[in-house]
Motif scaffolding. Sequence first.
Motif, mmCIF file in Angstrom:
data_model
loop_
_atom_site.group_PDB
_atom_site.id
_atom_site.type_symbol
_atom_site.label_atom_id
_atom_site.label_comp_id
_atom_site.label_asym_id
_atom_site.label_seq_id
_atom_site.Cartn_x
_atom_site.Cartn_y
_atom_site.Cartn_z
ATOM 1 N N ALA A 16 7.731 -17.038 -19.420
ATOM 2 C CA ALA A 16 9.156 -16.998 -19.086
ATOM 3 C C ALA A 16 9.319 -16.916 -17.580
ATOM 4 C CB ALA A 16 9.814 -15.785 -19.745
ATOM 5 N N VAL A 17 10.520 -17.225 -17.113
ATOM 6 C CA VAL A 17 10.840 -17.077 -15.698
ATOM 7 C C VAL A 17 10.916 -15.580 -15.404
ATOM 8 C CG1 VAL A 17 12.569 -17.482 -13.915
ATOM 9 C CG2 VAL A 17 12.078 -19.271 -15.602
ATOM 10 N N CYS A 18 10.058 -15.124 -14.497
ATOM 11 C CA CYS A 18 9.983 -13.701 -14.171
ATOM 12 C C CYS A 18 10.672 -13.369 -12.854
ATOM 13 C CB CYS A 18 8.521 -13.273 -14.101
ATOM 14 S SG CYS A 18 7.636 -13.534 -15.646
ATOM 15 N N GLY A 19 10.955 -14.377 -12.062
ATOM 16 C CA GLY A 19 11.662 -14.164 -10.806
ATOM 17 C C GLY A 19 12.170 -15.491 -10.288
ATOM 18 N N LYS A 20 13.308 -15.442 -9.608
ATOM 19 C CA LYS A 20 13.833 -16.674 -9.025
ATOM 20 C C LYS A 20 14.661 -16.362 -7.805
ATOM 21 C CE LYS A 20 17.285 -17.170 -12.662
ATOM 22 N NZ LYS A 20 17.927 -18.160 -13.514
ATOM 23 N N GLU A 100 7.907 -6.499 -17.192
ATOM 24 C CA GLU A 100 6.932 -6.575 -18.286
ATOM 25 C C GLU A 100 5.932 -7.715 -18.116
ATOM 26 O OE1 GLU A 100 6.600 -4.410 -20.790
ATOM 27 O OE2 GLU A 100 8.239 -3.235 -19.979
ATOM 28 N N VAL A 101 5.651 -8.120 -16.886
ATOM 29 C CA VAL A 101 4.708 -9.208 -16.639
ATOM 30 C C VAL A 101 3.315 -8.763 -17.050
ATOM 31 C CG1 VAL A 101 3.715 -10.682 -14.865
ATOM 32 C CG2 VAL A 101 6.132 -10.107 -14.788
ATOM 33 N N MET A 102 2.607 -9.653 -17.780
ATOM 34 C CA MET A 102 1.307 -9.308 -18.362
ATOM 35 C C MET A 102 0.142 -9.468 -17.377
ATOM 36 S SD MET A 102 2.333 -8.524 -21.409
ATOM 37 C CE MET A 102 0.873 -8.450 -22.395
ATOM 38 N N SER A 103 0.256 -10.386 -16.393
ATOM 39 C CA SER A 103 -0.843 -10.603 -15.443
ATOM 40 C C SER A 103 -0.263 -11.087 -14.118
ATOM 41 C CB SER A 103 -1.833 -11.632 -15.991
ATOM 42 O OG SER A 103 -1.275 -12.930 -15.921
ATOM 43 N N ASP A 104 -1.139 -11.250 -13.150
ATOM 44 C CA ASP A 104 -0.715 -11.754 -11.842
ATOM 45 C C ASP A 104 -0.880 -13.267 -11.744
ATOM 46 O OD1 ASP A 104 0.085 -9.329 -10.830
ATOM 47 O OD2 ASP A 104 -1.900 -8.835 -10.045
ATOM 48 N N ILE A 109 7.285 -22.682 -9.205
ATOM 49 C CA ILE A 109 8.085 -23.904 -9.266
ATOM 50 C C ILE A 109 9.089 -23.842 -8.119
ATOM 51 C CG2 ILE A 109 9.701 -25.259 -10.641
ATOM 52 C CD1 ILE A 109 8.471 -23.778 -13.117
ATOM 53 N N ALA A 110 9.058 -24.853 -7.261
ATOM 54 C CA ALA A 110 10.019 -24.928 -6.155
ATOM 55 C C ALA A 110 10.601 -26.333 -6.136
ATOM 56 C CB ALA A 110 9.340 -24.617 -4.827
ATOM 57 N N ARG A 111 11.892 -26.420 -5.884
ATOM 58 C CA ARG A 111 12.542 -27.728 -5.787
ATOM 59 C C ARG A 111 13.589 -27.686 -4.688
ATOM 60 N NH1 ARG A 111 14.636 -25.016 -9.811
ATOM 61 N NH2 ARG A 111 16.849 -25.032 -10.232
ATOM 62 N N THR A 112 13.848 -28.849 -4.133
ATOM 63 C CA THR A 112 14.859 -28.922 -3.094
ATOM 64 C C THR A 112 16.223 -29.104 -3.739
ATOM 65 O OG1 THR A 112 14.474 -31.290 -2.888
ATOM 66 C CG2 THR A 112 13.386 -29.889 -1.297
ATOM 67 N N ALA A 140 13.528 -21.553 -6.059
ATOM 68 C CA ALA A 140 12.158 -21.260 -6.467
ATOM 69 C C ALA A 140 12.165 -20.336 -7.671
ATOM 70 C CB ALA A 140 11.387 -20.610 -5.315
ATOM 71 N N GLU A 141 11.167 -20.516 -8.527
ATOM 72 C CA GLU A 141 10.983 -19.666 -9.705
ATOM 73 C C GLU A 141 9.499 -19.384 -9.864
ATOM 74 O OE1 GLU A 141 14.529 -21.400 -12.561
ATOM 75 O OE2 GLU A 141 12.501 -22.156 -12.832
ATOM 76 N N ILE A 142 9.197 -18.195 -10.401
ATOM 77 C CA ILE A 142 7.834 -17.928 -10.821
ATOM 78 C C ILE A 142 7.868 -17.720 -12.337
ATOM 79 C CG2 ILE A 142 6.969 -17.036 -8.632
ATOM 80 C CD1 ILE A 142 7.289 -14.216 -9.792
ATOM 81 N N VAL A 143 6.898 -18.336 -12.992
ATOM 82 C CA VAL A 143 6.801 -18.269 -14.448
ATOM 83 C C VAL A 143 5.496 -17.572 -14.781
ATOM 84 C CG1 VAL A 143 6.649 -19.634 -16.570
ATOM 85 C CG2 VAL A 143 8.124 -20.402 -14.706
ATOM 86 N N GLY A 144 5.579 -16.556 -15.650
ATOM 87 C CA GLY A 144 4.384 -15.820 -16.033
ATOM 88 C C GLY A 144 4.472 -15.343 -17.462
#
Length: 191
Positions: A16-20, A100-104, A109-112, A140-144
């Motif tokens: 899931a998206v964990c940060g954006k 609740e992120v399970m790992s590092d 994902i980054a887009r203009t 930008a988004e991080i998915v984890g």
Amino acid sequence: MSHGEEIKYREIITKAVCGKGKKYSKEHHVVKTPHKPSSILGCWIINHKYEADRKGDSVEIAGFYDINIWYSYEDNTKTEVTTENVQYKEYVPLTMRDKEVMSDDFDVIARTIKQPNTLEASIGDKDREVRVEVEREFAAEIVGETKVCIQIHPDAEDHDYEDIKWDEQVSDEELKEIDTDFLGGKHDYKD
């Protein structure tokens, strides 16, 4: 749900998206020209490329683009286009970080949202310089892997299927009997 019935929950591990985050920025560049410009006739940005990586609570975007400046010189009697490659680093701060992120191990994902674009190009104070103001915007988004908890309703009924007459539906056996080559082979078509 009746009074004595036990509420059941299930934990699901999913990506899931964990940060954006999103960031708009402006930057000034100074481009040296081979001749002293008389006037700026045009300025455009091409060949934009970038990569993104997570840096703490931000996404670092490192990229480059070419600034092309079309200008006149020698009292507006000649023109030329000069190109300069510009590198940049942008940091997009992240919000809505999931606890609740399970790992590092994250996918970044980054887009203009707004490609680098010239806002203004003007002749600089020093000889043979052009000042270029550029705007750009990134998301930008991080998915984890994260854990979500859902409530189970084993006796709940999906109302989307209430009106279906199941005895009128095609059975699995009937599906196996369908000739899947009904368009193949030789056919006699008549006008």
